[in-house]
Scaffold this motif. Structure first.
Motif: not given
Length: 666
Positions: A442, A446, A515, A519, A522, A537, A570
């Motif tokens: 992850a 990202l 995440s 945002r 995702i 993930c 998150r």
């Protein structure tokens, strides 16, 4: 007798009224003060404490607590603003509505005044009594409005004629507190707020109003609320309301005893060990209020209204005929102390009565002011709509590719390589290059960083022997696994060349397990055979552009935001709760599917225009390129059209999806 004690006092002391009230009932041990402490005490005595906010006592107590002790107790003292979010919809709003309807009828007004004197309140995790203090203060202020009307021009008061005017007493309030000092502070705080309310009434009527000598104090029991029979504190037939903010302790931070208490309150229901500590108060209150009209409202961390906990909690409460009567959706916590707890809260008001009018307080953001919305039903996810209980599902609800976890190395880091380590290893042992694959975890995914791993699934023994540096890494994996105290790790020591998991499909979609909630989407992407997806993930093997398009839409994000668990604030994506229960569009034609594919490809094309930019930057709301935002908007419209959802309708996306989920699961 009181008179005898007063008559034997020095003349200068005898002029002061007899106080009592149990405040000074216990002997105070002598203390020794140095000069500094003595001067500070004198300074405190010079301060006018009569108008201080009583809730400051809770803040003062929290300020002197050890950080570890506070975390162990889950102690977070609530601001008056947040307490009012409980008090107003629980009882105060209805009382004012009733007051406005009858205030011009003398007989009904008197009956209403009498009614207030019979209302009783329990805070079964009262700390320093902030909830009880604010509830009492607001009830007294309502009484002051009654007194204004009852007395009209005749507002003269005798010096100590308190009971003749104000009928509401601190004895209507009850609390349970596990720590001794705050329980004593709570008792004193109730007397102080009573004094302040008497001052307010004095100012209102133009005379001096006091309750002296003090009568019985509020009942504050020093005990563990979960080990205490609440009926012994106040019989349920005599109780009107339960309120408070029980301890904020996550399931993974509980002690063995606390976890045992949770399991006990839920009658040993399967899986309840993962519930947060606060849920034990929900279960105990739900049992206590059976066959009564008692209404309850608790402040809780929002984790109990998300993810796996919802189904476990409300399966138990639904069996007890519990209904949500009002609720505040997630908001950012505020309190009266330095170093405000960085938590996100909800408020849930409930009872056994399925009241006709329910009120949901929605927040545009966690920092926004709430907007009140009347609802026919509020479900356990604190959404106005049908009641659903989403529980773990091993297979997808719809006909879509299955999701799996990424691969856990369980290697002590010895099979993993940074970019520099990869270059160095290949220089030393060129044969190793064909066994090195890019690792998708992850953080790296990202942030546009590279990481690699040794994927030795097909390595032959003679090849491995020719690569001593690789062999040394394999040896360290074996030692790591053999040295573990966990039998589940030790058993993998027999295959030190391999990851614990070995899932390497030809292609698919990768979704970071965690995440940022900031945002709008995702960030997800595709992987190929030359990638290894790590256990940070999730992956959907053989997923297409169509699946990518649906998963990266606002429709899917609406589902995520309410059904997934959280790590702090998150998003914490879940295979069994989120993905496997997601209601995909039904009866999709090839033409419709192609429209989604084209719109999804435009999102990928927009990303590619910004080579070198990380997904974290591309999906940061402040730095998201307009071209990418435009591509996502087009994709969202295509997905909404596929669902036959119109954004202008009164239903939110999540309400719509919950109805669709209910339809699919009938």
């Amino acid at each position: 007798p009181q008179e005898k004690r007063q008559s034997t006092l020095d003349e200068q002391l005898a002029v002061f009224p007899y106080i009592n009230g149990g405040i000074f009932a216990e002997a105070i041990a002598p203390i020794s003060l140095d000069v500094t402490a003595y001067l500070k005490l004198l300074k405190c005595c010079d301060f006018d404490w009569s108008t201080i906010s009583v809730s400051i006592f809770g803040s003062l107590f929290q300020g002197v607590m050890d950080d570890k002790e506070r975390r162990a107790l889950g102690a977070h003292y609530t601001s008056e603003q947040n307490i009012l979010k409980v008090v107003q919809p629980l009882f105060l709003d209805e009382l004012y509505i009733e007051f406005d309807a009858i205030k011009h009828n003398k007989k009904k007004l008197q009956a209403f005044h009498d009614k207030l004197t019979h209302l009783t309140f329990l805070d079964p995790a009262c700390g320093c009594g902030n909830f009880l203090v604010v509830a009492y203060r607001e009830l007294r202020r309502l009484e002051h409005e009654i007194i204004k009307i009852q007395r009209k021009g005749d507002l003269k008061l005798s010096l100590y004629g308190a009971e003749e005017v104000s009928k509401i007493q601190v004895t209507q309030f009850y609390g349970i507190e596990i720590e001794e000092f705050p329980s004593q502070v709570a008792r004193l705080a109730m007397y102080l707020v009573d004094h302040q309310m008497n001052q307010e009434l004095s100012a209102q009527v133009g005379g001096y109003y006091a309750r002296i000598p003090l009568r019985e104090p509020a009942t504050i029991v020093h005990a563990d609320a979960l080990d205490t029979d609440w009926g012994a504190v106040i019989p349920k037939e005599n109780l009107s309301y339960i309120l408070g903010n029980p301890p904020f302790i996550g399931s993974k931070l509980m002690s063995d005893n606390q976890r045992a208490q949770v399991v006990r309150e839920f009658g040993g229901d399967k899986g309840v060990g993962v519930l947060d500590f606060v849920t034990a108060w929900y279960a105990k209150a739900a049992t206590y209020i059976q066959q009564t009209d008692i209404r309850v409202a608790f402040v809780s961390t929002n984790s109990i209204a998300q993810g796996e906990q919802v189904g476990l909690l409300w399966k138990n409460l639904t069996c007890k005929n519990i209904h949500i009567q009002f609720a505040h959706q997630t908001f950012k916590w505020n309190n009266d102390t330095p170093g405000v707890a960085a938590v996100y809260c909800v408020i849930i008001g409930f009872g056994t009565a399925d009241v006709e009018k329910k009120y949901l307080y929605e927040y545009e953001t966690v920092h926004s002011e709430p907007k009140e919305k009347e609802a026919r039903n509020i479900n356990p996810y604190l959404v106005a709509g049908v009641t659903v209980l989403i529980q773990k599902r091993s297979k997808p609800l719809c006909d879509v590719p299955e999701m799996s976890f990424g691969n856990m190395p369980l290697d002590g880091g010895h099979l993993l390589l940074s970019e520099a380590e990869k270059v160095e290893l290949v220089q030393k042992e060129p044969e190793a290059e064909k066994y090195i694959k890019e690792l998708i975890s992850a953080k790296e995914f990202l942030n546009n960083q590279k990481r690699y791993c040794l994927w030795l699934e097909d390595v032959r023994p003679e090849e491995l022997k020719r690569m001593p540096f690789v062999l040394e890494r394999v040896s360290q994996v074996k030692k790591f696994r053999e040295g573990s105290i966990a039998p589940s790790t030790q058993k993998f020591a027999v295959t030190p060349t391999l990851f614990r998991d070995r899932n390497n499909p030809e292609s698919g979609v990768v979704i970071p397990s965690t995440s940022s909630e900031n945002r709008h989407y995702i960030p997800i992407g595709f992987f190929r055979k030359n990638h290894i997806v790590s256990n940070s993930c999730h992956m959907v093997a053989n997923a297409t552009l169509y699946h990518f398009g649906i998963l990266t839409s606002l429709m899917h994000m609406a589902w995520v935001s309410y059904t997934c668990g959280r790590l702090e604030s998150r998003y914490r994506y879940s295979k069994d709760i989120v993905y496997n229960n997601f209601p995909w569009p039904k009866e999709v034609s090839h033409i419709q599917e192609e429209k989604i594919r084209l719109a999804a490809q435009k999102v990928l094309d927009a990303r590619s225009e910004f080579e070198g930019s990380s997904l974290a930057d591309l999906y940061n709301p402040l730095t998201m390129p307009p071209a990418l935002a435009k591509a996502h908007n087009e994709l969202d419209r295509a997905v909404d059209s596929l669902y036959e959802y119109k954004s202008s309708c009164s239903q939110s996306r999540i309400e719509y999806l919950f109805e669709l989920y209910t339809e699919y699961t009938k």
